[in-house]
Design an enzyme around this catalytic site. Structure first.
Site, short mmCIF file in Angstrom:
data_model
loop_
_atom_site.label_atom_id
_atom_site.label_comp_id
_atom_site.label_asym_id
_atom_site.label_seq_id
_atom_site.Cartn_x
_atom_site.Cartn_y
_atom_site.Cartn_z
N GLU A 164 0.82 -1.23 0.00
CA GLU A 164 0.00 0.00 0.00
C GLU A 164 0.85 1.27 0.00
O GLU A 164 0.36 2.33 -0.41
CB GLU A 164 -0.96 0.02 1.20
CG GLU A 164 -2.13 -0.94 1.09
CD GLU A 164 -1.80 -2.32 1.66
OE1 GLU A 164 -0.60 -2.68 1.77
OE2 GLU A 164 -2.75 -3.04 2.02
N HIS A 175 3.64 1.75 -1.80
CA HIS A 175 3.90 2.01 -3.23
C HIS A 175 2.60 2.46 -3.93
O HIS A 175 2.61 3.36 -4.75
CB HIS A 175 4.40 0.74 -3.92
CG HIS A 175 5.66 0.16 -3.36
ND1 HIS A 175 5.68 -0.98 -2.61
CD2 HIS A 175 6.95 0.58 -3.45
CE1 HIS A 175 6.93 -1.25 -2.26
NE2 HIS A 175 7.72 -0.33 -2.75
N GLN A 212 22.73 -0.60 -5.60
CA GLN A 212 22.47 0.06 -4.32
C GLN A 212 22.58 -0.88 -3.12
O GLN A 212 22.32 -0.48 -2.00
CB GLN A 212 21.12 0.78 -4.33
CG GLN A 212 19.90 -0.11 -4.34
CD GLN A 212 18.63 0.69 -4.58
OE1 GLN A 212 18.41 1.22 -5.66
NE2 GLN A 212 17.80 0.82 -3.56
N GLU A 257 8.25 9.40 1.86
CA GLU A 257 9.00 9.96 3.00
C GLU A 257 9.53 8.84 3.88
O GLU A 257 10.35 9.08 4.76
CB GLU A 257 8.08 10.90 3.80
CG GLU A 257 7.85 12.22 3.09
CD GLU A 257 6.83 13.11 3.77
OE1 GLU A 257 6.26 12.71 4.81
OE2 GLU A 257 6.58 14.21 3.23
N SER A 302 6.77 -1.98 4.52
CA SER A 302 8.05 -2.14 3.82
C SER A 302 8.10 -3.54 3.22
O SER A 302 7.61 -4.50 3.84
CB SER A 302 9.20 -1.96 4.82
OG SER A 302 10.39 -2.47 4.29
P1 AMP Z 1 11.24 0.53 -2.62
O1 AMP Z 1 10.50 -0.41 -3.49
O2 AMP Z 1 11.36 0.07 -1.20
O3 AMP Z 1 12.55 0.98 -3.22
O4 AMP Z 1 10.34 1.84 -2.52
C1 AMP Z 1 9.91 2.51 -3.66
C2 AMP Z 1 9.28 3.82 -3.25
O5 AMP Z 1 8.16 3.56 -2.39
C3 AMP Z 1 10.24 4.72 -2.46
O6 AMP Z 1 10.06 6.07 -2.86
C4 AMP Z 1 9.80 4.50 -1.04
O7 AMP Z 1 10.09 5.58 -0.18
C5 AMP Z 1 8.31 4.33 -1.22
N1 AMP Z 1 7.74 3.62 -0.06
C6 AMP Z 1 8.13 2.42 0.44
N2 AMP Z 1 7.42 2.12 1.56
C7 AMP Z 1 6.58 3.16 1.76
C8 AMP Z 1 5.60 3.46 2.76
N3 AMP Z 1 5.35 2.63 3.77
N4 AMP Z 1 4.91 4.61 2.65
C9 AMP Z 1 5.15 5.48 1.63
N5 AMP Z 1 6.08 5.26 0.67
C10 AMP Z 1 6.77 4.12 0.73
#
Ligand code: AMP
Length: 281
Positions: A35, A37, A61, A148, A185
């Site tokens: 949710e 994403h 990364q 954020e 996450s």
């Molecule tokens: P990631 O797939 O973990 O690299 O995240 C991709 C994007 O989704 C990044 O900009 C993260 O900051 C954002 N994101 C990940 N988890 C959350 C969350 N719980 N709430 C808002 N944005 C998120």
């Protein structure tokens, strides 16, 4: 919804949309979508004609001892979720498509990447900036959406976009949480039942810290200590950092004043989790 695996396919589609005068919103991700994403995709959908989501577990990364191989992946579910949320194109390249043999260019954002996550993951932000720059050149979005949740990443990307004159608006979006406060996450999938329960300590400690700041406390050490003490009471938790910095520059602050980022990174068992709040104090 279009699924594109190659840079060429994406470019062709973007050119066609641009010809039609469509605006493009972009959400870069590493997949295993949730949710958090989804909230970025929804926001992008509201503010643009077309939405592109990239799903790419970016090897540059990850540090040599980190979880690149075990990072959770479920592209079928990601595709469904993107379609449901209204994305128009998913870019899902493999590592060979993104990094050709002989690639030698690095991107380093000075200063902002030294502290917090950059301290414990020294090669991380170089990899993030490289992949995000490449994706920006491939997708040419009008706006790009970042959570954020990764506040330092958001600050670093904003700085890079300014410094390299990308004509892209960077939009920061609020953290989406589970009902018990744990920030959503992809890495939460690593937690067993006890660890999942213990993981709520990050938000509990941050919430207390926020209350203290809202009550008027400006002393950095006092707030850091309060957050640290709460986390230390959880036996499964091991602190990587508890920091209070300026949100725009990620530089240390003498007192809690201005646009402030209060951020923590904590190992719950072997899983490293991050959380934060941003406050105008
Ligand atoms: P990631 O797939 O973990 O690299 O995240 C991709 C994007 O989704 C990044 O900009 C993260 O900051 C954002 N994101 C990940 N988890 C959350 C969350 N719980 N709430 C808002 N944005 C998120």
């Amino acid at each position: 919804m279009i699924i594109a695996n190659t840079i060429k396919e994406v470019r062709l589609q973007i050119k066609a949309w641009m010809k039609e005068g469509k605006s493009i919103g972009f959400v870069p991700t590493m997949g295993f979508l949730h949710e958090g994403h989804q909230s970025l995709i929804e926001r992008a959908k509201k503010e643009n004609d077309k939405v592109v989501v990239s799903v790419f577990v970016n090897p540059t990364q990850f540090g040599p001892t980190e979880d690149l191989e075990s990072y959770p992946r479920d592209f079928e579910k990601d595709t469904m979720l993107c379609e449901m949320t209204g994305a128009d194109l998913i870019f899902h390249p493999d590592a060979k498509e993104m990094y050709e043999k002989g690639a030698s260019t690095l991107i380093h954002v000075e200063g902002l990447t030294n502290a917090l996550c950059g301290k414990s993951r020294p090669t991380h932000f170089g990899g993030v900036c490289l992949v995000v720059s490449k994706l920006f050149h491939i997708v040419s979005p009008d706006r790009a959406y970042f959570g954020e949740k990764d506040a330092q990443q958001l600050a670093v990307i904003k700085r890079m976009v300014k410094d390299l004159n990308f004509d892209i608006e960077i939009v920061g979006c609020p953290i989406i949480r589970e009902v018990d406060g744990l920030a959503k996450s992809s890495r939460n999938a690593y937690l067993n039942t006890q660890e999942r329960a213990a993981a709520t300590i990050l938000n509990k400690a941050l919430t207390k810290g926020k209350e203290t700041i809202l009550a008027g406390e400006t002393n950095v050490v006092k707030v850091k200590n309060e957050i640290t003490e709460i986390i230390c009471k959880e036996p499964l938790a091991k602190i990587d950092y508890v920091e209070i910095v300026d949100f725009d520059t990620i530089a240390p602050v003498k007192s809690i004043k201005g646009n402030i980022l209060v951020a923590v990174a904590v190992f719950i068992g072997k899983t490293r989790l991050i959380d934060n709040f941003i406050i105008q104090a």
